[in-house]
Design an enzyme around this catalytic site. Structure first.
Site, PDB file in Angstrom:
ATOM      1  N   MET A 125       7.841   7.298  12.492  1.00 48.63           N
ATOM      2  CA  MET A 125       6.801   6.556  12.545  1.00 48.63           C
ATOM      3  C   MET A 125       5.640   6.254  11.622  1.00 48.63           C
ATOM      4  O   MET A 125       5.695   8.114  11.118  1.00 48.63           O
ATOM      5  CB  MET A 125       6.310   7.010  14.119  1.00 48.63           C
ATOM      6  CG  MET A 125       4.811   6.779  14.679  1.00 48.63           C
ATOM      7  SD  MET A 125       5.028   4.564  14.982  1.00 48.63           S
ATOM      8  CE  MET A 125       3.678   3.876  14.258  1.00 48.63           C
TER       9      MET A 125
ATOM     10  N   GLU B 280       9.221   3.091   6.228  1.00 46.69           N
ATOM     11  CA  GLU B 280       7.046   4.240   6.298  1.00 46.69           C
ATOM     12  C   GLU B 280       7.103   4.651   5.490  1.00 46.69           C
ATOM     13  O   GLU B 280       5.626   4.295   5.490  1.00 46.69           O
ATOM     14  CB  GLU B 280       7.779   5.917   7.207  1.00 46.69           C
ATOM     15  CG  GLU B 280       8.794   5.045   8.259  1.00 46.69           C
ATOM     16  CD  GLU B 280       8.825   4.409   9.702  1.00 46.69           C
ATOM     17  OE1 GLU B 280       6.994   4.347   9.734  1.00 46.69           O
ATOM     18  OE2 GLU B 280       8.977   3.807   9.682  1.00 46.69           O
TER      19      GLU B 280
END
Length: 857
Positions: free
Chosen positions: A274, A307
């Site tokens: 994330m 990411e």
């Protein structure tokens, strides 16, 4: 819970009314540790939100999911929590032009990976915390306005147990027992982050001097649980990180805007990673406890770069609502591979993309739930399910096609203008198309309509007319599914291949052309020597299913392993797999091709993908009466390749794992047991702890290893990873009592963490245990509606998808799924979508089985 599923219309209305100036969030996490008798359940969260309202006197709401609220005040006035808080929302009445909301709440630690996840390491009893919010779980940790277009600066402070370290998006320091973090730039709620615990933390730094003479210094950090520290190759993580920062600075011309760059590898993580700015979180499985192939290191590098690309595509510039989720995920997926090839040692990453990533997209795009890349997202449940193969892999594939369409320079210049024009803001589709139109000089409207606003995948097939051993005419035929009839413009390369005197299959002609409509003549190939193989979409420029003319398919049946170009081979394997899924190629023929040619595959990632596809072909697409024969052929072939592989090579490791997964006969299982016991060995094959579990799994599933053997292995590997393996092996045992217990643990109880739910489901459903699990098909359809209402959306998704009776591959199961869908027309759309997708996979399997049975004659 009423109000928990925020709709797009509500979000638009709130964004038009409110603008947020800043958040101060104080979390007291000292309750995370405690004795066994007093298992901590909640932590204190105090949030102050400063915001404006365009219509004084209007009403709105803040988001919070918490067991209880202690106090709420709005503009200095105390509100009754019992009146204004309903468990998901805080009602805000009579707003002023400028407002201050203070919420003091007791929030719950998570065991599902949503919100603030609390993990106790079984190895040493240490507690680790981390947050995961996308798309809308920050409201489980602090009160906020939970939608991506209400950005604001955040200031966090954390009170943690003594001896812990805490991290957040901004740089932090410990002052008088409180971790205080620097204020962030304006960011969305879902990318805020807190990590806390006794993590093993390693530091480094990055420096870059720009053309104007300014220098950017970025502190780097990487962390994991203490138990994983001996396996943590932080140097390689930092190497890829620095290479990525260099690459994106060179191509984006916008300095990394978020100060430090920490990367946390955390336990029981639901996602791959994330993109929280300044504090990226990853699943800890990217720290390798045993020997893995280069494909695993390449995958990790791809995720790191994916990411990192989000720091610009998603964090700096964010979609206004989840309709345009692709504005970050498609770009990050493309940039992960683009950066891997351009900046790291993984120069063949486009091969992995063509073979593995696109397979995810092709499957998703042929499901009844397929959707345009720019999707219609009505609410948060829709958003959760759209983190799928369309948004990621198809979107990235289409961006690769866009680069071929407008040119790489125009594409990157468009990105640069996009960042500078919309920094710290929110965008929609038109904002990106505008800058790409400027830089390319092309009208992006038609391209967008065809590629971004329609669903489905086209098939491209070569049509070759020969005359006197030369090409008289070569055309490309384009087809579309009846359900999604759009024919798209494709920029493709068409390659002609022939067999050399030495037996190699090599390209001797290549032409790039624009394919439009149902039939496109490739005039530049007229007069070329007759090919043995025609490969449309050579070099993988577009997104399509490749088909072959009859002569090309005959060539591949005999000479697939002779293709010298690894990308061309990967594309052919992918095309053959799509033909198998579409019931155009019998599963036994695909398995035969793997047995004949996979040993000649140089790319380890392609080889491992072939192994995975072969399992699906045998377990789901092969005719049931041929499965025992096919399984025996695979086990025999895998063992032969294992023994023939170079000692200590990654190919040897891949074949060892594949052999273990195919072993079912007594002698094969005995060999696995002897390898585990150390009474036999294969030269160069190191049976490390992870490989031991890979060998133990099939022994458990076939009843060779009982509970005591599995317990002994856990004692040998009494770690969090070992516990997950143990749970999977226990659930895999061939016993009705075992299946009943596993079912009860997942379906009738919610005590297992997300990671152990996943492990139990993985063990429960074994291809060789269809009779044992047959009774659970009816139980599944009886339980899922209740489960969806009672469990969190992540656990609900895991159970509904994971326990669908796919191995009960009979028309009766298809009829049961149809009956459920008919009877539950008013069920949650997200739940119906999951069942509909699984039902479609089952129908596809039955069609493939029929095709395979016909091949038997």
């Amino acid at each position: 819970m009423p109000g928990e599923n925020l709709s797009r219309d509500e979000a638009r209305e709130r964004a038009a009314l409110l603008s947020v100036e800043g958040y101060d969030v104080s979390l007291d996490l000292r309750s995370a540790v405690g004795d066994a008798a007093g298992e901590p359940r909640t932590f204190r969260s105090v949030t102050t939100i400063r915001f404006r309202c365009t219509e004084p006197g209007a009403s709105s709401f803040a988001d919070l999911i918490a067991p209880s609220v202690t106090a709420v005040s709005l503009n200095g006035k105390d509100l009754d929590p019992g009146e204004v808080f309903d468990g998901a929302r805080i009602a805000l009445e009579d707003l002023a032009a400028e407002n201050e909301l203070v919420v003091d709440a007791q929030c719950a630690y998570s065991r599902t990976g949503e919100g603030l996840h609390r993990f106790v390491d079984p190895e040493d009893g240490e507690v680790y915390l981390y947050t995961q919010y996308e798309p809308a779980d920050s409201r489980r940790v602090f009160a906020n306005f939970e939608q991506p277009d209400l950005k604001a600066p955040f200031r966090f402070e954390v009170r943690a147990p003594e001896g812990w370290t805490a991290w957040s998006n901004g740089a932090g320091e410990l002052t008088d027992g409180v971790w205080k973090f620097a204020e962030t730039k304006p960011i969305s709620t879902y990318i805020t982050c807190v990590v806390a615990g006794p993590y093993h933390y390693v530091t480094d730094s990055y420096s870059r001097t720009f053309a104007d003479g300014t220098t950017l210094e970025i502190p780097l950090g990487a962390m994991c649980r203490k138990g994983l520290a001996p396996h943590f190759d932080a140097d390689d993580v930092f190497l890829v990180t620095k290479q990525g920062l260099d690459f994106f600075h060179e191509n984006f011309d916008y300095p990394y805007p978020f100060g430090k760059y920490d990367q946390a590898f955390v336990p029981e993580y639901n996602l791959g990673a994330m993109e929280n700015p300044g504090l990226v979180t990853f699943r800890e499985e990217y720290i390798f406890r045993g020997k893995v192939t280069q494909a695993s290191y390449e995958a990790r590098a791809n995720v790191i770069l994916h990411e990192m690309a989000h720091m610009w595509f998603g964090d700096l510039v964010t979609m206004a609502w989840w309709d345009d989720l692709w504005l970050k995920e498609s770009f990050a997926d493309f940039m992960g591979t683009f950066g891997n090839v351009g900046a790291t040692r993984f120069k063949d990453a486009w091969i992995t993309f063509a073979n593995r990533r696109k397979a995810w997209a092709y499957r998703a795009d042929q499901l009844p739930s397929t959707h345009p890349i720019t999707a219609d997202i009505r609410d948060l449940q829709d958003a959760k399910l759209n983190f799928d193969g369309i948004t990621y892999a198809k979107g990235a594939s289409v961006l690769k096609q866009l680069v071929a369409y407008v040119g790489q320079d125009a594409f990157l210049e468009g990105a640069r203008r996009y960042f500078k024009r919309h920094a710290y803001g929110n965008t929609r589709l038109g904002d990106l198309l505008s800058v790409l139109g400027e830089t390319s000089g092309r009208d992006m409207t038609a391209w967008s309509r065809s590629w971004l606003q329609t669903a489905g995948v086209n098939a491209l097939t070569p049509q070759v007319l020969l005359e006197d051993s030369r090409v008289a005419e070569l055309a490309v035929l384009q087809e579309a599914a009846e359900s999604h009839p759009e024919l798209r413009p494709h920029r493709v390369a068409v390659g002609l291949y022939r067999l050399t005197e030495g037996g190699a299959l090599e390209r001797y002609a290549r032409v790039e052309t624009d394919v439009e409509g149902p039939r496109t003549v490739v005039a530049d190939l007229a007069g070329a020597e007759a090919p043995d193989l025609v490969l449309v979409n050579d070099d993988d420029l577009t997104y399509c299913k490749i088909r072959f003319d009859a002569a090309s398919l005959d060539t591949l049946r005999e000479h697939l392993g002779d293709l010298t170009d690894p990308l061309a081979r990967a594309l052919c394997w992918s095309a053959l797999w799509n033909m198998t899924r579409d019931a155009l190629l019998p599963a036994r023929d695909f398995i035969a091709l793997v047995l004949r040619f996979a040993s000649r595959e140089s790319d380890i990632g392609v080889l491992q993908m072939l192994h995975a596809w072969t399992h699906t072909a045998l377990d789901h697409y092969a005719a049931p009466d041929w499965r025992p024969t096919g399984g025996a052929l695979l086990a025999e072939g895998a063992l032969r390749r294992l023994r023939a592989a170079d000692a200590g090579s990654e190919h040897q490791l891949a074949w060892a794992r594949f052999f273990a997964s195919t072993a079912s006969a007594g002698p094969d299982l005995a060999l696995l047991k002897d390898l585990l016991d150390g009474t036999t060995s294969i030269e160069g094959l190191e049976v490390d702890q992870e490989l031991r579990w890979a060998f133990l799994g099939p022994l458990a599933a076939h009843g060779v290893a009982d509970e005591s053997v599995i317990a002994a292995e856990l004692a040998r590997d009494d770690t969090a990873s070992g516990k997950r393996h143990q749970v999977r092996c226990l659930a895999a045992r061939p016993s009705a009592a075992v299946k009943a217990q596993a079912w009860a643990q997942v379906v009738e109880s919610d005590t297992l963490s997300n990671a152990l739910v996943e492990a139990t489901i993985a063990g429960f459903d074994q291809p060789g245990q269809r009779e044992l699990t047959a009774p659970y098909a009816e139980k599944y359809f009886a339980a899922i509606d209740r489960l969806w209402q009672e469990r969190s959306i992540q656990i609900g998704m895991d159970i509904v998808s994971g326990l669908f009776p796919a191995l009960q591959d009979r028309p009766a199961t298809l009829a049961a799924a149809d009956a459920w869908l008919t009877a539950h027309a008013d069920a949650a759309p997200a739940l119906r979508r999951l069942v509909l997708e699984a039902r479609d996979d089952l129908a596809r399997a039955l069609r493939a089985q029929e095709c395979d049975a016909q091949a038997a004659g």
